[in-house]
Design an enzyme around this catalytic site. Structure first.
Site, PDB file in Angstrom:
ATOM      1  N   GLU A  46     -25.573  -9.640  27.044  1.00 40.79           N
ATOM      2  CA  GLU A  46     -25.097  -8.518  26.223  1.00 40.79           C
ATOM      3  C   GLU A  46     -25.721  -7.228  26.752  1.00 40.79           C
ATOM      4  O   GLU A  46     -26.890  -7.217  27.121  1.00 40.79           O
ATOM      5  CB  GLU A  46     -25.507  -8.772  24.753  1.00 40.79           C
ATOM      6  CG  GLU A  46     -25.391  -7.608  23.812  1.00 40.79           C
ATOM      7  CD  GLU A  46     -23.963  -7.095  23.594  1.00 40.79           C
ATOM      8  OE1 GLU A  46     -23.040  -7.901  23.415  1.00 40.79           O
ATOM      9  OE2 GLU A  46     -23.785  -5.858  23.631  1.00 40.79           O
TER      10      GLU A  46
ATOM     11  N   CYS B 168       0.851  -1.192   0.000  1.00 44.42           N
ATOM     12  CA  CYS B 168       0.000   0.000   0.000  1.00 44.42           C
ATOM     13  C   CYS B 168       0.885   1.240   0.000  1.00 44.42           C
ATOM     14  O   CYS B 168       1.846   1.315   0.774  1.00 44.42           O
ATOM     15  CB  CYS B 168      -0.876  -0.017   1.252  1.00 44.42           C
ATOM     16  SG  CYS B 168      -1.807   1.498   1.506  1.00 44.42           S
TER      17      CYS B 168
ATOM     18  N   CYS C 178      -7.878   1.593   0.191  1.00 48.87           N
ATOM     19  CA  CYS C 178      -7.320   0.865   1.338  1.00 48.87           C
ATOM     20  C   CYS C 178      -7.265  -0.613   0.957  1.00 48.87           C
ATOM     21  O   CYS C 178      -8.303  -1.283   0.906  1.00 48.87           O
ATOM     22  CB  CYS C 178      -8.217   1.068   2.561  1.00 48.87           C
ATOM     23  SG  CYS C 178      -7.786  -0.028   3.928  1.00 48.87           S
TER      24      CYS C 178
ATOM     25  N   CYS D 203      -9.225 -10.058  22.056  1.00 48.86           N
ATOM     26  CA  CYS D 203      -8.594  -9.197  21.046  1.00 48.86           C
ATOM     27  C   CYS D 203      -7.400  -8.452  21.628  1.00 48.86           C
ATOM     28  O   CYS D 203      -6.784  -7.649  20.934  1.00 48.86           O
ATOM     29  CB  CYS D 203      -9.611  -8.218  20.474  1.00 48.86           C
ATOM     30  SG  CYS D 203     -10.338  -7.164  21.729  1.00 48.86           S
TER      31      CYS D 203
ATOM     32  N   GLN E  11     -17.563  -9.270  13.677  1.00 49.12           N
ATOM     33  CA  GLN E  11     -16.146  -9.579  13.452  1.00 49.12           C
ATOM     34  C   GLN E  11     -15.712  -8.995  12.105  1.00 49.12           C
ATOM     35  O   GLN E  11     -16.437  -9.114  11.128  1.00 49.12           O
ATOM     36  CB  GLN E  11     -15.926 -11.088  13.486  1.00 49.12           C
ATOM     37  CG  GLN E  11     -16.371 -11.758  14.785  1.00 49.12           C
ATOM     38  CD  GLN E  11     -15.497 -11.398  15.989  1.00 49.12           C
ATOM     39  OE1 GLN E  11     -14.402 -10.863  15.841  1.00 49.12           O
ATOM     40  NE2 GLN E  11     -15.988 -11.683  17.183  1.00 49.12           N
TER      41      GLN E  11
ATOM     42  N   ASP F  73     -16.292 -13.325  25.036  1.00 47.15           N
ATOM     43  CA  ASP F  73     -15.601 -12.552  24.003  1.00 47.15           C
ATOM     44  C   ASP F  73     -15.690 -11.074  24.376  1.00 47.15           C
ATOM     45  O   ASP F  73     -16.414 -10.307  23.752  1.00 47.15           O
ATOM     46  CB  ASP F  73     -16.298 -12.818  22.650  1.00 47.15           C
ATOM     47  CG  ASP F  73     -15.661 -12.073  21.496  1.00 47.15           C
ATOM     48  OD1 ASP F  73     -14.537 -11.564  21.653  1.00 47.15           O
ATOM     49  OD2 ASP F  73     -16.310 -11.998  20.429  1.00 47.15           O
TER      50      ASP F  73
ATOM     51  N   CYS G 141      -1.845   0.125   9.432  1.00 50.05           N
ATOM     52  CA  CYS G 141      -1.081  -1.121   9.255  1.00 50.05           C
ATOM     53  C   CYS G 141       0.316  -1.003   9.859  1.00 50.05           C
ATOM     54  O   CYS G 141       0.890   0.085   9.919  1.00 50.05           O
ATOM     55  CB  CYS G 141      -0.952  -1.451   7.768  1.00 50.05           C
ATOM     56  SG  CYS G 141      -2.501  -2.004   7.029  1.00 50.05           S
TER      57      CYS G 141
HETATM   58  C1  SAM Z   1     -15.834  -8.081  21.062  1.00 52.77           C
HETATM   59  S1  SAM Z   1     -17.578  -7.864  20.966  1.00 52.77           S
HETATM   60  C2  SAM Z   1     -18.084  -9.524  20.739  1.00 52.77           C
HETATM   61  C3  SAM Z   1     -19.487  -9.731  20.282  1.00 52.77           C
HETATM   62  C4  SAM Z   1     -19.825 -11.131  19.782  1.00 52.77           C
HETATM   63  N1  SAM Z   1     -19.338 -12.176  20.652  1.00 52.77           N
HETATM   64  C5  SAM Z   1     -19.301 -11.330  18.380  1.00 52.77           C
HETATM   65  O1  SAM Z   1     -18.392 -12.160  18.193  1.00 52.77           O
HETATM   66  O2  SAM Z   1     -19.796 -10.665  17.453  1.00 52.77           O
HETATM   67  C6  SAM Z   1     -17.966  -7.505  22.623  1.00 52.77           C
HETATM   68  C7  SAM Z   1     -19.448  -7.323  22.920  1.00 52.77           C
HETATM   69  O3  SAM Z   1     -19.598  -7.118  24.331  1.00 52.77           O
HETATM   70  C8  SAM Z   1     -20.602  -6.145  24.565  1.00 52.77           C
HETATM   71  N2  SAM Z   1     -20.321  -5.628  25.906  1.00 52.77           N
HETATM   72  C9  SAM Z   1     -19.479  -4.632  26.258  1.00 52.77           C
HETATM   73  N3  SAM Z   1     -19.406  -4.532  27.596  1.00 52.77           N
HETATM   74  C10 SAM Z   1     -20.222  -5.507  28.097  1.00 52.77           C
HETATM   75  C11 SAM Z   1     -20.521  -5.944  29.408  1.00 52.77           C
HETATM   76  N4  SAM Z   1     -19.991  -5.359  30.468  1.00 52.77           N
HETATM   77  N5  SAM Z   1     -21.365  -6.987  29.552  1.00 52.77           N
HETATM   78  C12 SAM Z   1     -21.909  -7.611  28.473  1.00 52.77           C
HETATM   79  N6  SAM Z   1     -21.652  -7.233  27.202  1.00 52.77           N
HETATM   80  C13 SAM Z   1     -20.805  -6.204  27.015  1.00 52.77           C
HETATM   81  C14 SAM Z   1     -20.455  -5.177  23.411  1.00 52.77           C
HETATM   82  O4  SAM Z   1     -21.662  -4.456  23.211  1.00 52.77           O
HETATM   83  C15 SAM Z   1     -20.129  -6.125  22.252  1.00 52.77           C
HETATM   84  O5  SAM Z   1     -21.293  -6.563  21.615  1.00 52.77           O
END
Ligand code: SAM
Length: 420
Positions: free
Chosen positions: A304, A70, A155, A377, A257, A350, A79
């Site tokens: 969530e 790029c 991009c 992550c 994702q 997650d 990046c």
């Molecule tokens: C990294 S994302 C993962 C979402 C899902 N597992 C996916 O793979 O698409 C983290 C998620 O946690 C939610 N979140 C953030 N803080 C939270 C909390 N304290 N309790 C529950 N959910 C939460 C966010 O809104 C978001 O949807």
């Protein structure tokens, strides 16, 4: 005090995408270098133990150095690794993940299995910054660690449809009705394009019409304000993204994702070894893991906080005729603290970058699920959370480094933990 140029040999890459060298007992971190390289480094920031620098001249280049793909690489902050062959990028990340688990978590982990895919054109979600001053319009990404905008025309890590949206937005910015000031455009590429505008100014209806004409793939556009509210300007408010065998409705502001080639693999390695009576899916979003879990367990409880994500999750279960999911609109820590249900067979979590934290980690361990799958992550927070689970009897059975973010330093990992 800014110091004079230093010649140093790079030892290894570290989390953040920089190369590490040691100079007179101090650590020196420099971006856009490779292990083994001898480089002249101009220090830009220093404290007693850590120096940060920029490359002045590469005295001895590594044999594996490649031409970046790029033309904005090293200016644009997006990046970090385009100067390394893709196989080396994934190796650096697997090594950094292992070392972080050892150093921060004080944990011995199995060698990470690398799950990699197509290293270009993979992103299905981006945020572009834009600014209009007088007649001038700029759109692109920010430079690393700065507020300066790098104007970009394309991009190469983003999907073709996102690049089309970028070109359309650039045309839009030339129009006299485009408002002056700063804005951010989030674009999600699924069954069509979802555009969310974050701007102080209102976004005139004439611009919405112009964007619909210029970008036939557009399915929904909304404006978001500083309070995080979403105001639909046109369209039905969502887009459908696919991963593995499932389709997910994703509304404005809801997480999905970001890698369109590897999302299915991420779901597959996360749920592959799981089945039983009850699973908890913590931080479930729109149900990325909930849906595949619902096919493997008699019952799933999903947790969530985000209202729009909860609505999408409900719609996604209904669309798949899934009826064995109980949805809790709650914060994970509070849900876990109050949990008095049966012992789940598995817990999938997650969390966002901040991780689970000590108290919630201890409570999760007390619940005593035989298997915990942690999707992370951010390796440092993962390591801290795993240290808590490790102290309560969980051991790591498998670690995957799923390379959702090729060319960047970001590391996605999946850790399968078993109790006892
Ligand atoms: C990294 S994302 C993962 C979402 C899902 N597992 C996916 O793979 O698409 C983290 C998620 O946690 C939610 N979140 C953030 N803080 C939270 C909390 N304290 N309790 C529950 N959910 C939460 C966010 O809104 C978001 O949807």
């Amino acid at each position: 005090m800014i110091e004079k140029t230093i010649e140093a040999r790079i030892e290894k890459m570290v989390y953040g995408g920089e190369g590490l060298a040691r100079v007179e007992g101090r650590v020196l971190l420099t971006p856009f270098v490779l292990p083994g390289e001898l480089v002249e480094i101009q220090p830009v920031k220093s404290d007693p133990r850590l120096l940060r620098g920029r490359v002045g001249r590469i005295v001895e280049a590594a044999a594996n150095r490649v031409e970046p793909g790029c033309r904005y690489f090293a200016r644009c902050g997006g990046c970090n690794y385009q100067h390394a062959p893709y196989a080396d990028q994934t190796r650096f990340k697997a090594e950094i993940l292992s070392e972080t688990l050892r150093r921060i978590g004080k944990l011995e982990a199995p060698e990470p299995e690398i799950v990699a895919g197509e290293p270009w054109a993979y992103r299905n979600r981006v945020q572009f910054k834009a600014v209009k001053r007088g007649r001038e319009f700029h759109i692109g990404y920010l430079e690393a660690a700065s507020n300066r905008l790098v104007d970009i025309d394309a991009c190469p890590i983003s999907s073709p449809a996102i690049n089309e949206a970028l070109a359309a937005l650039r045309d839009l910015g030339q129009r006299p009705d485009y408002p002056a000031g700063d804005a951010e455009f989030e674009i999600v590429d699924g069954s069509g394009l979802l555009v969310t505008v974050r701007a102080g100014e209102r976004f005139p209806a004439t611009l919405v019409t112009a964007l619909r004409e210029r970008l036939p793939a557009l399915v929904s556009i909304a404006r978001s304000d500083a309070s995080g509210g979403f105001f639909r300007l046109w369209g039905d408010g969502g887009v459908v993204c696919e991963a593995g065998a499932f389709k997910y409705r994703i509304s404005h502001g809801v997480f999905f994702q970001v890698n369109r080639f590897l999302a299915g693999e991420l779901a597959r390695v996360t749920v592959a070894d799981l089945s039983g009576e009850l699973a908890l899916d913590l931080y479930s979003g729109a149900g990325f893991f909930t849906l595949p879990l619902a096919r493997r367990f008699a019952k799933v409880e999903a947790v969530e906080t985000n209202s729009a994500a909860v609505r999408d999750l409900r719609a996604n279960c209904a669309a798949e005729k899934i009826e064995n999911v109980k949805i809790h609109k709650a914060a994970t820590a509070e849900f876990l603290a109050a949990y008095d249900g049966p012992k789940p067979d598995a817990i999938v979590l997650d969390p966002p970058r901040a991780g689970l934290g000590q108290a919630a980690g201890k409570r999760l361990a007390e619940i005593g699920a035989a298997t915990v799958v942690y999707v992370a992550c951010d390796p440092p927070t993962l390591a801290r959370d795993l240290a808590v689970l490790g102290g309560k009897g969980y051991r790591m059975e498998k670690v995957f480094m799923v390379d959702l973010f090729p060319q960047t330093f970001h590391i996605e990992s999946v850790v399968i933990l078993r109790l006892g």
